[in-house]
Motif scaffolding. Structure first.
Motif, PDB file in Angstrom:
ATOM      1  N   ASP A 176       0.863  -1.178   0.000  1.00 55.91           N
ATOM      2  CA  ASP A 176       0.000   0.000   0.000  1.00 55.91           C
ATOM      3  C   ASP A 176       0.901   1.229   0.000  1.00 55.91           C
ATOM      4  O   ASP A 176       1.461   1.603   1.022  1.00 55.91           O
ATOM      5  N   SER A 177       1.064   1.860  -1.139  1.00 58.21           N
ATOM      6  CA  SER A 177       2.022   2.962  -1.282  1.00 58.21           C
ATOM      7  C   SER A 177       1.673   4.187  -0.430  1.00 58.21           C
ATOM      8  O   SER A 177       2.500   5.071  -0.243  1.00 58.21           O
ATOM      9  N   THR A 178       0.465   4.241   0.118  1.00 66.87           N
ATOM     10  CA  THR A 178       0.114   5.373   0.973  1.00 66.87           C
ATOM     11  C   THR A 178       0.567   5.141   2.413  1.00 66.87           C
ATOM     12  O   THR A 178       0.628   6.077   3.203  1.00 66.87           O
ATOM     13  N   ASN A 179       0.883   3.895   2.757  1.00 65.66           N
ATOM     14  CA  ASN A 179       1.313   3.546   4.113  1.00 65.66           C
ATOM     15  C   ASN A 179       2.832   3.690   4.245  1.00 65.66           C
ATOM     16  O   ASN A 179       3.587   3.130   3.456  1.00 65.66           O
ATOM     17  N   ILE A 180       3.266   4.456   5.222  1.00 66.06           N
ATOM     18  CA  ILE A 180       4.693   4.653   5.476  1.00 66.06           C
ATOM     19  C   ILE A 180       5.078   3.814   6.700  1.00 66.06           C
ATOM     20  O   ILE A 180       4.429   3.858   7.736  1.00 66.06           O
ATOM     21  N   ILE A 181       6.175   3.043   6.568  1.00 64.82           N
ATOM     22  CA  ILE A 181       6.650   2.180   7.648  1.00 64.82           C
ATOM     23  C   ILE A 181       7.911   2.786   8.242  1.00 64.82           C
ATOM     24  O   ILE A 181       8.788   3.262   7.521  1.00 64.82           O
ATOM     25  N   HIS A 182       7.994   2.754   9.566  1.00 67.02           N
ATOM     26  CA  HIS A 182       9.174   3.237  10.269  1.00 67.02           C
ATOM     27  C   HIS A 182      10.172   2.086  10.383  1.00 67.02           C
ATOM     28  O   HIS A 182       9.885   1.066  10.993  1.00 67.02           O
TER      29      HIS A 182
END
Length: 97
Positions: free
Chosen positions: A67-73
């Motif tokens: 999901d390209s809108t989700n940013i992972i730390h």
């Protein structure tokens, strides 16, 4: 690809050790010593062989591939880097093509 068992077999044949378990114990002892040394020191130099170094990735934000809108730390993590010495590289004829 060479496995640990292949390395133990080669080590026992090269050093004429008939007891396979003894050869495996010596290999295990070396690996465990190297691990312990890397925990205490971030750099181990074997002259004429190479350098083992503990490196750390930087903390960063990455895009979730699903999901390209989700940013992972992404937390920093440690890894071991090996740099071969020029002497060993030349003796193995690596880098020449």
């Amino acid at each position: 690809m060479t496995t640990k068992q292949d390395l133990v077999m080669f080590y026992s044949e090269f050093n004429k050790i008939k007891d396979f378990d003894l050869a495996e114990e010596k290999i295990d002892r070396f690996i465990n010593t190297l691990k312990a040394a890397l925990k205490e020191n971030e750099r181990i130099v074997f002259r004429g062989f190479g350098v083992f170094e503990v490196k750390e990735t930087t903390e960063r934000m990455i895009v979730d591939p699903k999901d390209s809108t989700n940013i992972i730390h992404a937390k920093p993590r440690k890894y071991i880097k090996f740099k071969i010495s020029k002497n060993l590289q030349d003796s193995l004829c690596l880098g020449e093509e």
